[in-house]
Design a protein around this motif. Structure first.
Motif, PDB file in Angstrom:
ATOM      1  N   ILE A  25       0.481  -1.274   0.145  1.00 15.83           N
ATOM      2  CA  ILE A  25       0.419   0.631   0.057  1.00 15.83           C
ATOM      3  C   ILE A  25       0.493   1.391   0.229  1.00 15.83           C
ATOM      4  O   ILE A  25       1.503   1.384   0.774  1.00 15.83           O
ATOM      5  N   THR A  26       0.643   2.419  -1.108  1.00 13.57           N
ATOM      6  CA  THR A  26       1.466   3.983  -0.764  1.00 13.57           C
ATOM      7  C   THR A  26       0.436   4.836  -0.938  1.00 13.57           C
ATOM      8  O   THR A  26      -1.008   4.540  -0.597  1.00 13.57           O
ATOM      9  N   ILE A  27       1.151   5.858  -0.970  1.00 18.67           N
ATOM     10  CA  ILE A  27      -0.103   6.948  -0.393  1.00 18.67           C
ATOM     11  C   ILE A  27       1.189   8.840  -1.509  1.00 18.67           C
ATOM     12  O   ILE A  27       2.240   8.169  -1.634  1.00 18.67           O
ATOM     13  N   ALA A  63      -2.725   8.813   5.941  1.00 21.86           N
ATOM     14  CA  ALA A  63      -1.713   8.293   6.458  1.00 21.86           C
ATOM     15  C   ALA A  63      -2.283   7.039   7.359  1.00 21.86           C
ATOM     16  O   ALA A  63      -2.118   6.024   7.230  1.00 21.86           O
ATOM     17  N   ALA A 123      -5.115   5.233   6.506  1.00 21.79           N
ATOM     18  CA  ALA A 123      -4.652   4.315   5.698  1.00 21.79           C
ATOM     19  C   ALA A 123      -4.451   3.253   6.369  1.00 21.79           C
ATOM     20  O   ALA A 123      -4.400   1.688   6.216  1.00 21.79           O
ATOM     21  N   MET A 124      -3.189   3.291   7.633  1.00 26.24           N
ATOM     22  CA  MET A 124      -2.979   2.224   8.258  1.00 26.24           C
ATOM     23  C   MET A 124      -3.675   1.681   9.431  1.00 26.24           C
ATOM     24  O   MET A 124      -3.733   0.372   9.678  1.00 26.24           O
ATOM     25  N   LEU A 164       4.071   3.763   5.168  1.00 29.93           N
ATOM     26  CA  LEU A 164       3.620   3.656   4.421  1.00 29.93           C
ATOM     27  C   LEU A 164       4.368   3.882   3.247  1.00 29.93           C
ATOM     28  O   LEU A 164       5.623   5.079   3.830  1.00 29.93           O
TER      29      LEU A 164
END
Length: 629
Positions: free
Chosen positions: A246-248, A257, A260-261, A269
């Motif tokens: 997974i990227t941001i 962020a 997402a975490m 990330l």
């Protein structure tokens, strides 16, 4: 009334200091404020004096209260009538709207007790408006500036400094400490581990020839995948890394962020610019100062082996929400976090039931409705859910429904144990009325659109905010797209829905005031006008958005009224913040979670609430005009 002359130099110094302690003057440019103060006249008004009235025509002066109180009341009202509304006090001003719009005031402004005001002529007010961008912004977006002041006061504690040092609104690009430490996917594991040890980093990003992330290896992976598996260290990194991490994007915020975490239960990330890796953010970076326990909450949900463990994780989510609220996290961010973690709780619950019953999840979609569907859950939201299922070949629809109802019964009961109360109206997937095939859902919605009875309108206000949570997401996606297209064709339905929405009026009297002693319902009287109006705007435009703020922003883009929409969104989120604060208190006093007595609010928050409710009334006026109601 009598004028109080004084040496100009002394009055100027005093007025500058006084104005500088109150919004919006506290941020007016220094030179402009000094000039403005020099134009002031200090006036005294005995108790009961009518300072400005509806019969005076277009006002010629601008008043700033220096000491005392001014009540706003209907023309000719007595002292008793005026006393029930929130007064204007030191630092507040009037009549902004009438001066800007060039019209008469609606109410009479009456002094309560001995009152002193700073008076400014209309031309002086106009110059200030033209010379000070901050003052002009305040006049057009008063609620935004008042909210800023409320937040500033709320953070005047030890937590303020900690939160400010690690703001969730920070852009990730500004948080990166340097170029990322990376290696190629074919790098020997021994070499990658040596780099991690020497650089004292918790993760290694594997990249390709274009610097794009192909995998990630973390310290936890080293133990679980290498040490415990007794793997040789001469194998390539690609053999043990987590592929396609997974990227941001670097333009995202720290809070993005965080979400997402929480959603993916990860701690590192990779940050990208385009598709190129430019850095890494870790949970440690985001929460070294705050220590909010987000990792623990997400990890507890992910690692829960049974329902009892998941119940403990759910309690942790509520504790986390309370901590973040006390640290001043913005309401929109807090509700997103609650929804993200609650979705994870629901997903895990469904997975447990599916595991125990050997149920194939691709054959159904669990949908969230109401506040869950709008992603506006608060800590006391009850269950509002349904199910879309696909019939099994060779079985009748009714036979399939009975099987899915048994599954839904187990899920609803399990969610109740997690702290999600059962819906009193039985709007849950275990109800045969809301456990339907995709074709049946379309038929049900179509009937409501063609026959907008009171019951249909009530149902539409709940079910038209549907959102997929788990299972075959494509089923809900198709239903939402179908509804968005059909709703635009049903003007009679939209007009009836608009008329129904206007039946819920903000708790303001006809003069835009709110009684200090009033007991109001923050959900049904204050938040609902925004929610209902935004839903109508969205349905009329054929959009699939469900979140109230998102619906208002999309409407603003279409009509070019972004500034006005942001004021409405800020008003709605302030009310949501009051709801969450009240619900935390209700956990202790066992009182109604959405009822608030106005007298318990401080002076500033009462003022903001009044402005917020005026925004709700303004939004309803828009709906009334659109549908000629």
């Amino acid at each position: 009334m009598s004028k109080v002359p004084a040496p100009v130099s002394l009055v100027n110094r005093y007025i500058i200091d006084f104005l500088g302690r109150h919004q919006p003057f506290s941020q007016v440019e220094e030179s402009v404020l000094e000039w403005f103060a020099g134009q002031a006249v200090l006036s005294y008004f005995p108790d009961g004096t009518r300072i400005l009235g509806a019969m005076d025509g277009i006002p010629a002066r601008y008043f700033v209260i220096q000491r005392g109180e001014v009540h706003s009341a209907p023309p000719g009202a007595g002292d008793t009538d005026a006393g029930g509304t929130a007064p204007l006090t030191a630092g507040e001003s009037f009549p902004l709207g009438a001066l800007i719009e060039g019209r008469s005031v609606v109410n009479d402004y009456v002094a309560k007790g001995d009152t002193f005001c700073l008076e400014f002529e209309k031309p002086t007010f106009d110059v200030l408006l033209a010379q000070s961008p901050h003052f002009a912004a305040f006049c057009t977006r008063r609620i935004a500036h008042l909210l800023q002041e409320s937040i500033r006061i709320a953070r005047a504690s030890a937590l303020e400094e900690a939160y400010a040092r690690n703001s969730m609104t920070a852009i990730l690009a500004s948080m990166l400490r340097g170029p990322p430490v990376t290696c190629r996917v074919d790098t020997p594991l021994r070499e990658a581990l040596a780099i991690m040890h020497n650089r004292r980093i918790g993760s290694m990003i594997a990249i390709d020839d274009k610097d794009q992330a192909k995998g990630i290896l973390t310290e936890r992976d080293v133990l679980n995948r290498i040490v415990l598996q007794e793997l040789p260290l001469d194998i390539p990194l690609a053999a043990v890394m987590t592929p396609d991490p997974i990227t941001i994007d670097e333009r995202a915020s720290a809070f993005d962020a965080v979400l997402a975490m929480a959603k993916h239960a990860i701690r590192h990330l990779p940050v990208t610019c385009g598709r190129k890796v430019v850095g890494v953010v870790s949970e440690r970076d985001l929460f070294a100062v705050q220590g909010t326990g987000l990792r623990e909450a997400g990890r507890a949900i992910r690692r829960a082996a049974d329902l009892d463990a998941l119940c403990e994780a759910a309690a942790g989510v509520r504790t986390l929400a309370r901590n973040l609220r006390s640290q001043g996290m913005a309401v929109s961010q807090l509700t997103q976090l609650i929804v993200t973690l609650n979705d994870r709780l629901v997903e895990r619950t469904i997975d447990f039931v599916a595991r125990d019953t050997s149920t194939p999840l691709p054959d159904m979609c669990w949908i969230a409705l109401g506040s869950e569907g709008r992603m506006e859950q608060t800590i006391s939201s009850d269950q509002d859910n349904g199910m879309i299922f696909e019939p099994t070949p060779g079985q009748s629809v009714e036979a399939c429904r009975q099987r899915w109802l048994g599954f839904a019964q187990k899920v609803n009961s399990s969610l109740e144990k997690l702290g999600f109360p059962l819906c009193k109206g039985n709007i849950m997937a275990r109800n045969p009325k809301w456990c339907l095939t995709l074709a049946e859902w379309k038929e049900r919605f179509d009937d409501w659109l063609r026959n907008p009875t009171p019951e249909a309108l009530l149902n539409a206000a709940i079910f038209f905010d549907l959102r997929a949570v788990h299972g075959n997401i494509a089923l809900a996606t198709e239903l939402r797209a179908w509804l968005a297209d059909e709703a635009t064709k049903r003007q009679a339905f939209l007009r009836m829905m608009a008329a129904n929405a206007l039946g819920t009026r903000p708790p303001l009297n006809i003069f835009g005031e709110i009684a200090v002693g009033a007991l109001i319902d923050l959900k049904s009287q204050c938040a609902r006008p925004f929610i209902d109006a935004a839903r109508i705007l969205s349905l009329a435009a054929g959009t699939t958005a469900t979140h109230t703020a998102q619906r208002l922003r999309l409407d603003a883009v279409r009509h070019g009224n972004t500034l006005e929409a942001e004021a409405m969104i800020e008003a709605f989120e302030f009310i949501q913040g009051l709801r969450i604060a009240r619900q935390f208190l209700a956990l202790e006093d066992q009182g109604p979670p959405n009822e608030l007595r106005i007298s318990t609010l401080n002076e500033l928050d009462r003022r903001i609430l009044k402005e917020a409710l005026r925004q709700a009334r303004k939004l309803q006026s828009r709906i009334k005009v659109d549908y000629a109601l």
